[in-house]
Motif scaffolding. Structure first.
Motif, PDB file in Angstrom:
ATOM      1  N   LEU A 163      -3.631   3.838   7.720  1.00 28.59           N
ATOM      2  CA  LEU A 163      -3.128   2.585   8.288  1.00 28.59           C
ATOM      3  C   LEU A 163      -4.289   1.672   8.686  1.00 28.59           C
ATOM      4  O   LEU A 163      -4.238   0.457   8.488  1.00 28.59           O
ATOM      5  N   LYS A 164      -5.334   2.256   9.224  1.00 24.44           N
ATOM      6  CA  LYS A 164      -6.476   1.455   9.681  1.00 24.44           C
ATOM      7  C   LYS A 164      -7.278   0.867   8.523  1.00 24.44           C
ATOM      8  O   LYS A 164      -8.151   0.015   8.745  1.00 24.44           O
ATOM      9  N   GLU A 165      -6.973   1.294   7.305  1.00 26.32           N
ATOM     10  CA  GLU A 165      -7.605   0.678   6.141  1.00 26.32           C
ATOM     11  C   GLU A 165      -7.021  -0.696   5.841  1.00 26.32           C
ATOM     12  O   GLU A 165      -7.619  -1.478   5.102  1.00 26.32           O
ATOM     13  N   ILE A 166      -5.839  -1.000   6.420  1.00 24.51           N
ATOM     14  CA  ILE A 166      -5.202  -2.298   6.213  1.00 24.51           C
ATOM     15  C   ILE A 166      -5.909  -3.343   7.065  1.00 24.51           C
ATOM     16  O   ILE A 166      -6.045  -3.183   8.282  1.00 24.51           O
ATOM     17  N   ASP A 167      -6.357  -4.412   6.436  1.00 26.63           N
ATOM     18  CA  ASP A 167      -7.061  -5.474   7.142  1.00 26.63           C
ATOM     19  C   ASP A 167      -6.178  -6.067   8.240  1.00 26.63           C
ATOM     20  O   ASP A 167      -5.045  -6.478   7.977  1.00 26.63           O
ATOM     21  N   GLY A 168      -6.693  -6.088   9.466  1.00 22.59           N
ATOM     22  CA  GLY A 168      -5.951  -6.667  10.583  1.00 22.59           C
ATOM     23  C   GLY A 168      -5.317  -5.652  11.504  1.00 22.59           C
ATOM     24  O   GLY A 168      -4.882  -6.008  12.608  1.00 22.59           O
ATOM     25  N   LEU A 169      -5.237  -4.384  11.084  1.00 24.41           N
ATOM     26  CA  LEU A 169      -4.632  -3.351  11.934  1.00 24.41           C
ATOM     27  C   LEU A 169      -5.709  -2.675  12.782  1.00 24.41           C
ATOM     28  O   LEU A 169      -6.675  -2.137  12.257  1.00 24.41           O
ATOM     29  N   SER A 170      -5.509  -2.704  14.091  1.00 23.81           N
ATOM     30  CA  SER A 170      -6.419  -2.063  15.040  1.00 23.81           C
ATOM     31  C   SER A 170      -5.773  -0.781  15.560  1.00 23.81           C
ATOM     32  O   SER A 170      -4.644  -0.435  15.195  1.00 23.81           O
ATOM     33  N   ASP A 171      -6.481  -0.077  16.445  1.00 23.87           N
ATOM     34  CA  ASP A 171      -5.896   1.110  17.072  1.00 23.87           C
ATOM     35  C   ASP A 171      -4.598   0.768  17.796  1.00 23.87           C
ATOM     36  O   ASP A 171      -3.628   1.526  17.747  1.00 23.87           O
ATOM     37  N   VAL A 172      -4.570  -0.379  18.471  1.00 20.49           N
ATOM     38  CA  VAL A 172      -3.379  -0.771  19.238  1.00 20.49           C
ATOM     39  C   VAL A 172      -2.195  -1.029  18.315  1.00 20.49           C
ATOM     40  O   VAL A 172      -1.069  -0.595  18.584  1.00 20.49           O
ATOM     41  N   SER A 173      -2.421  -1.726  17.207  1.00 19.96           N
ATOM     42  CA  SER A 173      -1.318  -2.024  16.292  1.00 19.96           C
ATOM     43  C   SER A 173      -0.859  -0.776  15.545  1.00 19.96           C
ATOM     44  O   SER A 173       0.345  -0.612  15.271  1.00 19.96           O
ATOM     45  N   VAL A 174      -1.788   0.129  15.247  1.00 21.77           N
ATOM     46  CA  VAL A 174      -1.392   1.403  14.638  1.00 21.77           C
ATOM     47  C   VAL A 174      -0.555   2.205  15.630  1.00 21.77           C
ATOM     48  O   VAL A 174       0.451   2.826  15.259  1.00 21.77           O
ATOM     49  N   ASP A 175      -0.950   2.196  16.900  1.00 22.73           N
ATOM     50  CA  ASP A 175      -0.156   2.859  17.940  1.00 22.73           C
ATOM     51  C   ASP A 175       1.279   2.338  17.948  1.00 22.73           C
ATOM     52  O   ASP A 175       2.233   3.107  18.114  1.00 22.73           O
ATOM     53  N   ALA A 176       1.448   1.032  17.793  1.00 26.14           N
ATOM     54  CA  ALA A 176       2.785   0.425  17.815  1.00 26.14           C
ATOM     55  C   ALA A 176       3.644   0.973  16.684  1.00 26.14           C
ATOM     56  O   ALA A 176       4.823   1.305  16.885  1.00 26.14           O
ATOM     57  N   LEU A 177       3.071   1.096  15.498  1.00 23.95           N
ATOM     58  CA  LEU A 177       3.824   1.616  14.356  1.00 23.95           C
ATOM     59  C   LEU A 177       4.132   3.100  14.525  1.00 23.95           C
ATOM     60  O   LEU A 177       5.255   3.550  14.255  1.00 23.95           O
ATOM     61  N   LYS A 178       3.141   3.868  14.983  1.00 19.70           N
ATOM     62  CA  LYS A 178       3.363   5.305  15.141  1.00 19.70           C
ATOM     63  C   LYS A 178       4.358   5.596  16.256  1.00 19.70           C
ATOM     64  O   LYS A 178       5.093   6.587  16.197  1.00 19.70           O
ATOM     65  N   ALA A 179       4.404   4.745  17.269  1.00 22.62           N
ATOM     66  CA  ALA A 179       5.380   4.933  18.351  1.00 22.62           C
ATOM     67  C   ALA A 179       6.807   4.750  17.836  1.00 22.62           C
ATOM     68  O   ALA A 179       7.724   5.472  18.246  1.00 22.62           O
ATOM     69  N   ARG A 182       0.821  -1.213   0.000  1.00 24.72           N
ATOM     70  CA  ARG A 182       0.000   0.000   0.000  1.00 24.72           C
ATOM     71  C   ARG A 182       0.856   1.266   0.000  1.00 24.72           C
ATOM     72  O   ARG A 182       0.584   2.211  -0.744  1.00 24.72           O
ATOM     73  N   PHE A 183       1.916   1.276   0.833  1.00 28.82           N
ATOM     74  CA  PHE A 183       2.646   2.524   1.038  1.00 28.82           C
ATOM     75  C   PHE A 183       3.996   2.578   0.334  1.00 28.82           C
ATOM     76  O   PHE A 183       4.589   3.645   0.242  1.00 28.82           O
ATOM     77  N   GLY A 184       4.493   1.446  -0.137  1.00 23.47           N
ATOM     78  CA  GLY A 184       5.676   1.465  -0.988  1.00 23.47           C
ATOM     79  C   GLY A 184       7.018   1.268  -0.328  1.00 23.47           C
ATOM     80  O   GLY A 184       7.979   0.885  -0.985  1.00 23.47           O
ATOM     81  N   SER A 185       7.122   1.542   0.969  1.00 19.20           N
ATOM     82  CA  SER A 185       8.406   1.374   1.650  1.00 19.20           C
ATOM     83  C   SER A 185       8.183   1.250   3.152  1.00 19.20           C
ATOM     84  O   SER A 185       7.113   1.587   3.669  1.00 19.20           O
ATOM     85  N   PHE A 186       9.214   0.806   3.841  1.00 20.42           N
ATOM     86  CA  PHE A 186       9.172   0.657   5.295  1.00 20.42           C
ATOM     87  C   PHE A 186       8.916   2.005   5.958  1.00 20.42           C
ATOM     88  O   PHE A 186       8.027   2.146   6.812  1.00 20.42           O
ATOM     89  N   SER A 187       9.679   3.022   5.559  1.00 16.66           N
ATOM     90  CA  SER A 187       9.545   4.339   6.197  1.00 16.66           C
ATOM     91  C   SER A 187       8.183   4.957   5.909  1.00 16.66           C
ATOM     92  O   SER A 187       7.586   5.595   6.777  1.00 16.66           O
ATOM     93  N   ALA A 188       7.672   4.757   4.687  1.00 16.55           N
ATOM     94  CA  ALA A 188       6.373   5.320   4.349  1.00 16.55           C
ATOM     95  C   ALA A 188       5.256   4.656   5.144  1.00 16.55           C
ATOM     96  O   ALA A 188       4.277   5.309   5.521  1.00 16.55           O
ATOM     97  N   ALA A 189       5.406   3.367   5.427  1.00 14.67           N
ATOM     98  CA  ALA A 189       4.401   2.667   6.239  1.00 14.67           C
ATOM     99  C   ALA A 189       4.367   3.232   7.653  1.00 14.67           C
ATOM    100  O   ALA A 189       3.297   3.441   8.228  1.00 14.67           O
ATOM    101  N   LEU A 190       5.531   3.505   8.230  1.00 11.75           N
ATOM    102  CA  LEU A 190       5.574   4.058   9.586  1.00 11.75           C
ATOM    103  C   LEU A 190       5.005   5.479   9.632  1.00 11.75           C
ATOM    104  O   LEU A 190       4.376   5.867  10.611  1.00 11.75           O
ATOM    105  N   ALA A 191       5.233   6.236   8.578  1.00 13.10           N
ATOM    106  CA  ALA A 191       4.827   7.644   8.575  1.00 13.10           C
ATOM    107  C   ALA A 191       3.410   7.863   8.066  1.00 13.10           C
ATOM    108  O   ALA A 191       2.895   8.973   8.143  1.00 13.10           O
ATOM    109  N   ALA A 192       2.758   6.828   7.584  1.00  9.00           N
ATOM    110  CA  ALA A 192       1.418   6.975   7.002  1.00  9.00           C
ATOM    111  C   ALA A 192       0.424   7.488   8.047  1.00  9.00           C
ATOM    112  O   ALA A 192       0.530   7.172   9.234  1.00  9.00           O
ATOM    113  N   PRO A 193      -0.554   8.278   7.626  1.00  5.42           N
ATOM    114  CA  PRO A 193      -1.581   8.755   8.568  1.00  5.42           C
ATOM    115  C   PRO A 193      -2.341   7.598   9.196  1.00  5.42           C
ATOM    116  O   PRO A 193      -2.537   6.540   8.577  1.00  5.42           O
ATOM    117  N   ARG A 194      -2.784   7.797  10.420  1.00  7.98           N
ATOM    118  CA  ARG A 194      -3.509   6.747  11.146  1.00  7.98           C
ATOM    119  C   ARG A 194      -4.722   6.222  10.361  1.00  7.98           C
ATOM    120  O   ARG A 194      -4.974   5.033  10.319  1.00  7.98           O
TER     121      ARG A 194
END
Length: 237
Positions: A81-97, A66-78
Motif C-alpha cells: 500500500l505504501k508503494e502508492i504515491d500519496g499514501l502515508s502510514d496514517v492513510s494506510v492505517d485508515a484502510l487497514k482499520a 494496482r490491486f484490481g478491486s475494492f476488497s483487494a485494496a483494503l486487504a493488501a499488505p501495508r
C-alpha cells in the motif's frame, strides 16, 4: 497590491474544487449510501480524514489499478500500500482499520449464535479474513458441545504455498480450550481452493489423533479468491 504571502490563485482554486468535490461526495453518500458511490469514490471517501488536504481521487484510482478491486485494496499488505504515491502510514492505517472492522463485524455475528446453525456467516467471516492473504495461514475454530465458538486462532503461518501443520499441536490446543469439535481452515494464496493431496492427508491425520479423545473435526475449509471448498462437502473426509 497583492499580498506576497498569499497562496497562488491556482492553489486556492484547486483547494476550493477539492472541498466542493468532497462535499458533493458526502451528500451522495448520505442520500444513497454505498450504492451511490463507485468503488474508487468509496476509497476516496475512506481517505478523506487521513488526507485532509490531498485530492484523494487519483490515489483511489491508483489503488484499484494496482490491486484490481475494492476488497483487494483494503486487504493488501501495508508495504505494498505504501508503494502508492500519496499514501502515508496514517492513510494506510485508515484502510487497514476498515478491513479489520469488516472481519470483526463478521466475527461478532458468529459469537451471537451456534456456528453450525449459521454456516454462511462462518464462510463470510473466513473469506473476509483470509481470501487475500499473500501467505498460507492455518486457522482453527474451537467449538464447545453446542457448537458455540470458544476460540479462533491462527496456529501457523507459512509461505506462498505451504504451511507446516502438526496434528498433535492442534489437539493439544483443543484440549487446552476444552473443545469438543474443530473446524480447520487454511487459505490458498494462488486463489484456487482445490485441495491438494497433502491437505487431505493432513486432515485425516488430525481426525485420527482427535477421535480417540472425543474431539470431532467437523470440516476443513480451504479459502480461495472469492471461492472456497469444504472437504466434508466434497466427501473427502
Amino acid at each position: 497590491m497583492k499580498d506576497p504571502d498569499s497562496p497562488p490563485a491556482e492553489k486556492v482554486s484547486a483547494a476550493a474544487d477539492n472541498k466542493g468535490h468532497r462535499q458533493r461526495l458526502r451528500e451522495r453518500f448520505r442520500k444513497s449510501g454505498e450504492e451511490g458511490l463507485a468503488d474508487y469514490e468509496l476509497l476516496e471517501f475512506l481517505l478523506f480524514s487521513a488526507l485532509p488536504r490531498r485530492d484523494t481521487k487519483p490515489i483511489a484510482k491508483a489503488l484499484l489499478h494496482r490491486f484490481g478491486s475494492f476488497s483487494a485494496a483494503l486487504a493488501a499488505p501495508r508495504a505494498r500500500l505504501k508503494e502508492i504515491d500519496g499514501l502515508s502510514d496514517v492513510s494506510v492505517d485508515a484502510l487497514k482499520a476498515v478491513h479489520a472492522a469488516i472481519a470483526r463485524y463478521h466475527r461478532a455475528e458468529l459469537n451471537e449464535r451456534q456456528l453450525l446453525d449459521s454456516w454462511s456467516k462462518v464462510i463470510n467471516y473466513l473469506q473476509a479474513s483470509m481470501e487475500l492473504c499473500t501467505v498460507e495461514q492455518f486457522r482453527i475454530l474451537f467449538l464447545d458441545r453446542k457448537n458455540g465458538l470458544i476460540a479462533d486462532e491462527i496456529q501457523q503461518t507459512g509461505t506462498v504455498d505451504h504451511t507446516p501443520v502438526y496434528p498433535r499441536e492442534v489437539i493439544r490446543r483443543a484440549l487446552e480450550h476444552s473443545a469438543t469439535a474443530l473446524i480447520l481452515v487454511h487459505n490458498h494464496p494462488s486463489g484456487d481452493p482445490t485441495p491438494s493431496r497433502a491437505d487431505i492427508q493432513m486432515t485425516k491425520k488430525i481426525i485420527d489423533v482427535a477421535a480417540p479423545l472425543g474431539i470431532e473435526v467437523h470440516d476443513h475449509v480451504i479459502i480461495g479468491l472469492r471461492s472456497n471448498v469444504s472437504l466434508r462437502g466434497l466427501q473427502l473426509i
